[in-house]
Design a protein around this motif. Structure first.
Motif, PDB file in Angstrom:
ATOM      1  N   ALA A 202       0.828  -1.209   0.000  1.00 39.46           N
ATOM      2  CA  ALA A 202       0.000   0.000   0.000  1.00 39.46           C
ATOM      3  C   ALA A 202       0.862   1.257   0.000  1.00 39.46           C
ATOM      4  N   PHE A 203       1.982   1.206   0.712  1.00 38.73           N
ATOM      5  CA  PHE A 203       2.898   2.349   0.767  1.00 38.73           C
ATOM      6  C   PHE A 203       3.459   2.668  -0.618  1.00 38.73           C
ATOM      7  N   MET A 204       3.744   1.633  -1.404  1.00 38.08           N
ATOM      8  CA  MET A 204       4.340   1.834  -2.717  1.00 38.08           C
ATOM      9  C   MET A 204       3.316   2.125  -3.808  1.00 38.08           C
ATOM     10  N   LYS A 205       2.133   1.546  -3.692  1.00 36.64           N
ATOM     11  CA  LYS A 205       1.203   1.566  -4.818  1.00 36.64           C
ATOM     12  C   LYS A 205       0.621   2.937  -5.122  1.00 36.64           C
ATOM     13  N   ALA A 209       0.099   4.173  -8.881  1.00 36.27           N
ATOM     14  CA  ALA A 209      -1.273   4.460  -9.310  1.00 36.27           C
ATOM     15  C   ALA A 209      -1.385   5.770 -10.080  1.00 36.27           C
ATOM     16  N   THR A 210      -0.347   6.600 -10.042  1.00 45.49           N
ATOM     17  CA  THR A 210      -0.395   7.881 -10.752  1.00 45.49           C
ATOM     18  C   THR A 210       0.104   7.772 -12.199  1.00 45.49           C
ATOM     19  N   ILE A 211       0.550   6.590 -12.626  1.00 51.20           N
ATOM     20  CA  ILE A 211       1.004   6.408 -14.006  1.00 51.20           C
ATOM     21  C   ILE A 211      -0.193   6.479 -14.945  1.00 51.20           C
ATOM     22  N   SER A 212      -0.088   7.265 -15.983  1.00 51.74           N
ATOM     23  CA  SER A 212      -1.220   7.481 -16.893  1.00 51.74           C
ATOM     24  C   SER A 212      -1.506   6.282 -17.787  1.00 51.74           C
ATOM     25  N   ASP A 213      -0.459   5.613 -18.252  1.00 48.65           N
ATOM     26  CA  ASP A 213      -0.614   4.455 -19.134  1.00 48.65           C
ATOM     27  C   ASP A 213      -1.304   3.329 -18.372  1.00 48.65           C
ATOM     28  N   GLU A 214      -2.558   3.065 -18.714  1.00 48.92           N
ATOM     29  CA  GLU A 214      -3.359   2.114 -17.932  1.00 48.92           C
ATOM     30  C   GLU A 214      -2.755   0.713 -17.924  1.00 48.92           C
ATOM     31  N   GLN A 215      -2.297   0.245 -19.090  1.00 53.50           N
ATOM     32  CA  GLN A 215      -1.744  -1.101 -19.161  1.00 53.50           C
ATOM     33  C   GLN A 215      -0.467  -1.227 -18.326  1.00 53.50           C
ATOM     34  N   LEU A 216       0.434  -0.282 -18.471  1.00 54.55           N
ATOM     35  CA  LEU A 216       1.675  -0.310 -17.700  1.00 54.55           C
ATOM     36  C   LEU A 216       1.388  -0.166 -16.212  1.00 54.55           C
ATOM     37  N   ARG A 217       0.448   0.706 -15.869  1.00 54.79           N
ATOM     38  CA  ARG A 217       0.099   0.904 -14.467  1.00 54.79           C
ATOM     39  C   ARG A 217      -0.371  -0.391 -13.826  1.00 54.79           C
ATOM     40  N   GLU A 218      -1.267  -1.109 -14.488  1.00 52.85           N
ATOM     41  CA  GLU A 218      -1.786  -2.351 -13.924  1.00 52.85           C
ATOM     42  C   GLU A 218      -0.706  -3.425 -13.847  1.00 52.85           C
ATOM     43  N   LEU A 220       2.522  -2.940 -13.397  1.00 54.87           N
ATOM     44  CA  LEU A 220       3.420  -2.613 -12.299  1.00 54.87           C
ATOM     45  C   LEU A 220       2.760  -2.843 -10.944  1.00 54.87           C
ATOM     46  N   LEU A 221       1.491  -2.495 -10.833  1.00 51.37           N
ATOM     47  CA  LEU A 221       0.780  -2.727  -9.578  1.00 51.37           C
ATOM     48  C   LEU A 221       0.720  -4.224  -9.261  1.00 51.37           C
ATOM     49  N   ASN A 222       0.480  -5.047 -10.276  1.00 44.25           N
ATOM     50  CA  ASN A 222       0.448  -6.495 -10.064  1.00 44.25           C
ATOM     51  C   ASN A 222       1.837  -7.026  -9.742  1.00 44.25           C
TER      52      ASN A 222
END
Length: 229
Positions: A202-205, A209-218, A220-222
């Motif tokens: 949670a501290f990192m995400k 979560a502020t990355i605009s590229d939806e595919q890359l964001r998801e 990286l979050l995963n």
């Protein structure tokens, strides 16, 4: 070697730097332009996508990031996000230098370090608002999480304001995992190690979560979930 870029009026520039040993960037913004930068130093146990060179997924043992932004036109916006998750004896230095030379602009910086083992982090943040930069809004935040007693963080947030009609904040905090939060989660049936993973994630995400590229964001979050398990 420093890369210098001019962002012309009304243009948008977004870039994610992933596990680069050095980021040395200077950007000059003209009126109404938008810049959004992410600098990520963290390990991944699998490729982010089929186009990602797996050799770049391992966090370098030492990395230096230096980002210089000059808002020379009115109505500019700047966002800088940085996240370093370090282990062993890895070290990362992140420096940001943001100058509001004229008024009407905004900037937001969120810089985070998660440090385990004997890793070392250093942040230098220089935020300057010139005398003519009235009606500027600028914020700089540094948050650091130490996962061991031997990890080390040095932080130097600096704020210089020469205008009187501005909104500006800066701050830094360093701490360990919240023991009360760990206890609360364990009381509800979550194991201590799993609770630790959830809190670190949670501290990192919120940076990712502020990355605009939806595919890359998801992706990286995963990927973060695999990194902290």
């Amino acid at each position: 070697m420093r890369v210098e870029i001019s962002i012309h009026s009304g243009e948008v520039f977004e870039k994610v730097f992933l596990n680069e040993p050095e980021v040395n960037l200077r950007i000059v913004q003209e009126a109404g332009s938008h810049v959004k930068i992410h600098v990520l130093n963290m390990p991944f146990d699998k490729p982010i996508d089929q186009h990602t060179d797996i050799s770049k997924l391992s966090c370098p043992s030492e990395a230096k990031n230096n980002i210089v932004i000059e808002q020379k036109g009115s109505g500019c916006s700047t966002e800088i996000y940085a996240l370093a998750f370090l282990h062993g004896e890895e070290s990362v230095t992140t420096e940001t230098h943001v100058l509001h030379a004229v008024g009407g602009g905004t900037s937001n910086q969120l810089i985070k370090f998660v440090l385990a083992d004997k890793s070392r982090g250093r942040f230098v943040g220089d935020l300057k608002i010139a005398q003519d930069a009235q009606q500027t809004e600028a914020h700089q935040t540094n948050r650091n999480l130490l996962l061991s007693e031997t990890a080390e963080i040095r932080t130097q947030p600096q704020l210089e304001i020469y205008a009187d009609d501005v909104k500006a904040t800066h701050g830094a905090s360093t701490g360990q995992l919240d023991e009360s939060a760990l206890f609360y989660m364990q009381q509800r049936g979550i194991g201590k190690e799993k609770a630790r993973q959830l809190l670190v994630g949670a501290f990192m995400k919120d940076v990712l979560a502020t990355i605009s590229d939806e595919q890359l964001r998801e992706q990286l979050l995963n990927a973060v979930d695999g990194v902290i398990e």
